[in-house]
Design an enzyme around this catalytic site. Structure first.
Site, PDB file in Angstrom:
ATOM      1  CB  CYS A   7      -0.948   0.061   1.350  1.00 23.88           C
ATOM      2  SG  CYS A   7      -0.326   0.138   2.721  1.00 23.88           S
ATOM      3  CB  CYS A  79      -4.790   1.280  -2.015  1.00 25.30           C
ATOM      4  SG  CYS A  79      -2.993   1.414  -1.594  1.00 25.30           S
ATOM      5  CB  CYS A  87      -3.113   1.284  -5.288  1.00 25.81           C
ATOM      6  SG  CYS A  87      -3.242   0.183  -3.926  1.00 25.81           S
TER       7      CYS A  87
END
Length: 165
Positions: A7, A79, A87
């Site tokens: 992430c 994400c 992301c």
């Protein structure tokens, strides 16, 4: 097989996924986590939640994808698209999947509501991980295209995400 949970900040979701995966995974499967722009610290609520779940938390820290100990075979971004996040895209030969989960670190409200956001993120990630680990992993390790198809299926089934290329 090395799985990277990726992430942006590497403080909540990817840490929750790494810890949970390693707690549940069979021998020969290992997870790590990283961020494209790490925050530099693991969110204390993430660590507290893992401890409540009986998952070891020692040694976790927010780290960059520039410093991975091994090249991942699988990269799973976590994400949350619904939160308007971009992301990061890992640039490597790994199989890729997206398991979008809203960032509990951005949750607002009462203590109870914020804790609920962390719990929801954890449960969602754990369901995806359990689904993956219930597959015939030894067979899938030998067939990357079948493994990619299963990762895409989990993305759609558990995370309501379209598959990634």
């Amino acid at each position: 097989m090395n799985v990277l949970f990726l992430c942006t900040g590497n403080s909540c979701r990817s840490i929750l996924a790494e810890a949970t995966f390693n707690h549940l995974a069979p021998e020969g499967w290992q997870a790590m986590s990283a961020g494209s722009k790490p925050t530099g610290q693991v969110h204390p609520r993430s660590l507290a939640l893992l401890e409540r779940e009986g998952i070891p938390t020692e040694g976790f820290f927010s780290k960059s994808w520039d410093n991975l100990p091994v090249t991942p075979d699988i990269v799973i971004t976590v994400c949350g698209n619904a939160a308007g996040e971009t992301c990061p895209a890992y640039l490597g030969p790994a199989l890729r999947a997206h398991w979008g989960v809203d960032d509990p670190a951005k949750a607002a409200g009462t203590e109870e509501e914020i804790n609920a956001a962390f719990t929801q993120a954890y449960r969602t990630l754990r369901e995806g991980i359990e689904t993956l680990l219930a597959l015939p992993l030894d067979d899938l390790r030998q067939d990357p295209s079948a493994l990619k198809a299963k990762l895409d299926y989990i993305s759609i089934l558990k995370f309501k995400q379209p598959h990634t290329k």
